[in-house]
Design an enzyme around this catalytic site. Structure first.
Site, PDB file in Angstrom:
ATOM      1  N   GLU A  21      10.738   0.740   9.869  1.00 38.17           N
ATOM      2  CA  GLU A  21      11.703   1.818   9.593  1.00 38.17           C
ATOM      3  C   GLU A  21      10.966   3.110   9.901  1.00 38.17           C
ATOM      4  O   GLU A  21      10.062   3.501   9.161  1.00 38.17           O
ATOM      5  CB  GLU A  21      12.164   1.736   8.139  1.00 38.17           C
ATOM      6  CG  GLU A  21      13.489   2.423   7.913  1.00 38.17           C
ATOM      7  CD  GLU A  21      13.323   3.848   7.437  1.00 38.17           C
ATOM      8  OE1 GLU A  21      13.284   4.744   8.318  1.00 38.17           O
ATOM      9  OE2 GLU A  21      13.220   4.066   6.230  1.00 38.17           O
ATOM     10  N   LYS A  44       0.844  -1.199   0.000  1.00 36.12           N
ATOM     11  CA  LYS A  44       0.000   0.000   0.000  1.00 36.12           C
ATOM     12  C   LYS A  44       0.881   1.251   0.000  1.00 36.12           C
ATOM     13  O   LYS A  44       1.631   1.481   0.942  1.00 36.12           O
ATOM     14  CB  LYS A  44      -0.896   0.057   1.245  1.00 36.12           C
ATOM     15  CG  LYS A  44      -1.880   1.225   1.164  1.00 36.12           C
ATOM     16  CD  LYS A  44      -2.573   1.526   2.461  1.00 36.12           C
ATOM     17  CE  LYS A  44      -1.845   2.512   3.318  1.00 36.12           C
ATOM     18  NZ  LYS A  44      -1.759   3.884   2.773  1.00 36.12           N
ATOM     19  N   GLU A  94      10.582  15.078  15.346  1.00 33.87           N
ATOM     20  CA  GLU A  94      10.812  15.015  13.905  1.00 33.87           C
ATOM     21  C   GLU A  94       9.887  16.018  13.220  1.00 33.87           C
ATOM     22  O   GLU A  94       8.665  15.904  13.327  1.00 33.87           O
ATOM     23  CB  GLU A  94      10.520  13.597  13.401  1.00 33.87           C
ATOM     24  CG  GLU A  94      10.852  13.412  11.950  1.00 33.87           C
ATOM     25  CD  GLU A  94      10.640  11.982  11.469  1.00 33.87           C
ATOM     26  OE1 GLU A  94       9.597  11.376  11.798  1.00 33.87           O
ATOM     27  OE2 GLU A  94      11.521  11.470  10.759  1.00 33.87           O
ATOM     28  N   CYS A 114      13.540  10.633   6.433  1.00 37.10           N
ATOM     29  CA  CYS A 114      13.606  10.099   7.799  1.00 37.10           C
ATOM     30  C   CYS A 114      15.017  10.258   8.376  1.00 37.10           C
ATOM     31  O   CYS A 114      15.183  10.412   9.575  1.00 37.10           O
ATOM     32  CB  CYS A 114      13.159   8.649   7.834  1.00 37.10           C
ATOM     33  SG  CYS A 114      13.898   7.655   6.556  1.00 37.10           S
TER      34      CYS A 114
END
Ligand code: NDP
Length: 489
Positions: free
Chosen positions: A268, A195, A399, A302
């Site tokens: 991850e 997906k 983040e 990331c």
């Protein structure tokens, strides 16, 4: 007036040193009005749909399926049938042929895929063209090479495929993340249901055409689209392995869901990487690395070097050079070949960036943005740097996933290590120094899955990538990237 003077008078005088527009042609891509789910090699008409847009213009691009539980179930069944009816038993050398074919088709159709990636995701065309596409093809080439050598990769361990892999990917590198997931899974003899993220489904849907062109047996690759609900259905479904890249929050929810089911899992997740600059480094090169570390792909990375640690003695110099370099970044149309910083991927992500930047200002950090004119429509955020940042500020802890850098200082290598490790994450780090011994000393102590030295954001399919702590577990890339897709005696 002489002839020459007359000619010269007709030539328009350049009024400045702005770049002329250099738009990449869009007509190489044909976008369908409506897409279904790719199940068992066929298009499955979706029961529900939503509109996917271009974040640079907010223009609607296509209607895309929102997968229902039943549709996800059918995709998993198709993957199971393909796994049991031949794919897993195919000799590795035969599987390799398909992977090589996919790699070559990705290369042949790279311009088409790059334009679509930039249209749907907002990233600059020079990045999709020069980074995403070549790396996606390289991953298929690399894993094609392993498909018939698994016994050598894991000697005396008798590797076997795991079965059906459910794979959920984010919106920052849509096609590249697809390649990271699908290439090792197929090389190891598994079948997949993947997906893509809700905001960036189009290159994954075009990839279905690549799969058909490569004549991959039906059901080996299945693609369902939709929001997080479709992802959750894959995780709950009858898959043998889940591979997820995305936020730490969703990663944790998936881990809870999978606990006790016996399903394999790799995560991850996010990062808050330290990019550490020592006073003996090649300064101009380091400034390029800092810029690449945080403004590449609008900071939607990331492993972005979002915390810059500068040795105190060169702090003023670095900040001055950095601000000057930021002033040369061109923000705008992702399809313009001169653009350095494209559109923010979605309104939701733009809101998140704005909220965190506001918190930085409130907490007392000093903000700087170079003068730049942002387009009126679409989602944009100017390259931003914060100085006077304390480690406790949210902008130094959370983040941001946008073009926002926080600058902090340190005096000694030990202090740099301590500050760099002071985060719940541990995905990547950068070190800038001319001393090899210092690089090794630092790399040994930094709790990060990847440590770059005198460079940043370098990727290679042969090199494993993954995190510590809240950045997840499991490795993608390299021989390590095969392991989660294999069972052993
Ligand atoms: P998510 O973690 O929500 O999205 C990643 C993928 O997971 C998408 O395909 C998403 O679908 C899907 N998903 C969402 N909820 C579930 C669920 N409950 N079960 C299974 N799959 C699910 O990231 P966001 O897009 O919401 O971004 C939020 C933040 O996450 C960013 O601001 C950034 O900080 C971080 N992030 C980190 C990434 C990384 O590479 N480490 C990548 C992307 C984001 P859908 O697209 O529909 O939401």
């Amino acid at each position: 007036m002489t002839e020459l003077e007359k000619k010269q008078a007709q030539v328009p005088v350049p009024s400045g040193w702005d770049y002329a527009p250099a738009p990449e042609a869009r007509d190489i891509v044909r976008i369908e009005e409506r897409y279904g789910h790719f199940v068992g090699g066929e298009w499955l008409e979706p029961r529900e749909t939503y509109t996917t847009i271009s974040p640079a213009s907010e223009e609607p691009l296509a209607e895309v399926g929102q997968a229902t539980p039943d549709e996800v179930g059918r995709a998993i069944e198709a993957a199971r049938t393909a796994f049991e009816n031949g794919w897993s038993a195919l000799p590795g050398s035969e599987r390799a042929k398909y992977l090589f074919r996919i790699a070559r088709i990705l290369q042949e159709r790279s311009r088409e895929l790059a334009v679509l990636e930039s249209l749907n995701g907002g990233k600059p065309i020079k990045e999709s063209r020069d980074v995403d596409l070549p790396l996606a093809a390289a991953h298929f080439f690399y894993y094609a090479g392993w498909a018939d050598k698994l016994e050598y990769a894991f000697p005396n361990r008798h590797p076997r495929p795991v079965g059906v892999a459910g794979q959920i990917i984010p919106w920052n590198f849509p096609l590249l993340m697809l390649a990271w997931k699908i290439a090792p899974a197929l090389a190891a003899g598994n079948t997949v249901v993947l997906k893509p993220a809700e905001t960036t489904p189009l290159t994954a849907l075009l990839f279905c055409d690549v799969v058909r062109q490569a004549e991959l047996p039906p059901g080996v690759v299945n693609i369902v689209t939709g929001d997080g609900r479709a992802g959750a259905e894959i995780v709950k479904g009858a898959v043998d392995k889940v591979a997820f890249t995305g936020s730490t929050e969703v990663g944790k929810a998936i881990q809870r869901e999978v606990a006790g089911t016996g399903k394999r899992l790799t995560l991850e997740l996010g990062g808050k990487a330290a990019n550490i600059v020592f006073d003996d480094c090649a300064l101009d090169q380091a400034v390029e690395g800092i810029v690449n570390g945080i403004y590449f792909n609008q900071g939607h990375v990331c492993c972005a070097g979002s915390r810059l640690f500068v040795q105190e003695s060169i702090y003023e110099d670095v900040v001055k050079k950095l601000k000057r370099r930021m002033g040369t970044l061109r923000v705008g149309d992702p399809l313009d070949k001169n653009t350095d910083v494209g559109a923010i991927n979605s309104r939701a992500q733009l809101e998140k960036i704005r909220e965190l930047v506001a918190s930085g200002e409130e907490e007392g950090a000093e903000v700087y943005q170079p003068p730049c004119r942002l387009p009126e429509r679409g989602y944009w955020f100017a390259p931003t740097v914060f100085t006077d940042v304390a480690q406790s500020y949210r902008i130094a802890q959370e983040e941001i996933f946008g073009p926002v850098l926080s600058v902090l200082t340190f005096r000694t290598p030990a202090e740099a290590v301590e500050k760099a490790n002071n985060t719940p994450y541990g995905l990547s780090a950068g070190i800038w120094t001319e001393k090899g011994s210092r690089i090794l000393w630092m790399a040994e102590r930094l709790r990060a899955g990847v440590v770059w030295a005198n460079t940043y954001n370098r990727f290679d399919p042969a090199s494993p990538f993954g995190g510590y702590k809240e950045s997840g577990f499991g490795r993608e890339g390299g021989r390590h990237g095969l392991e989660p897709y294999l069972e052993f005696d």
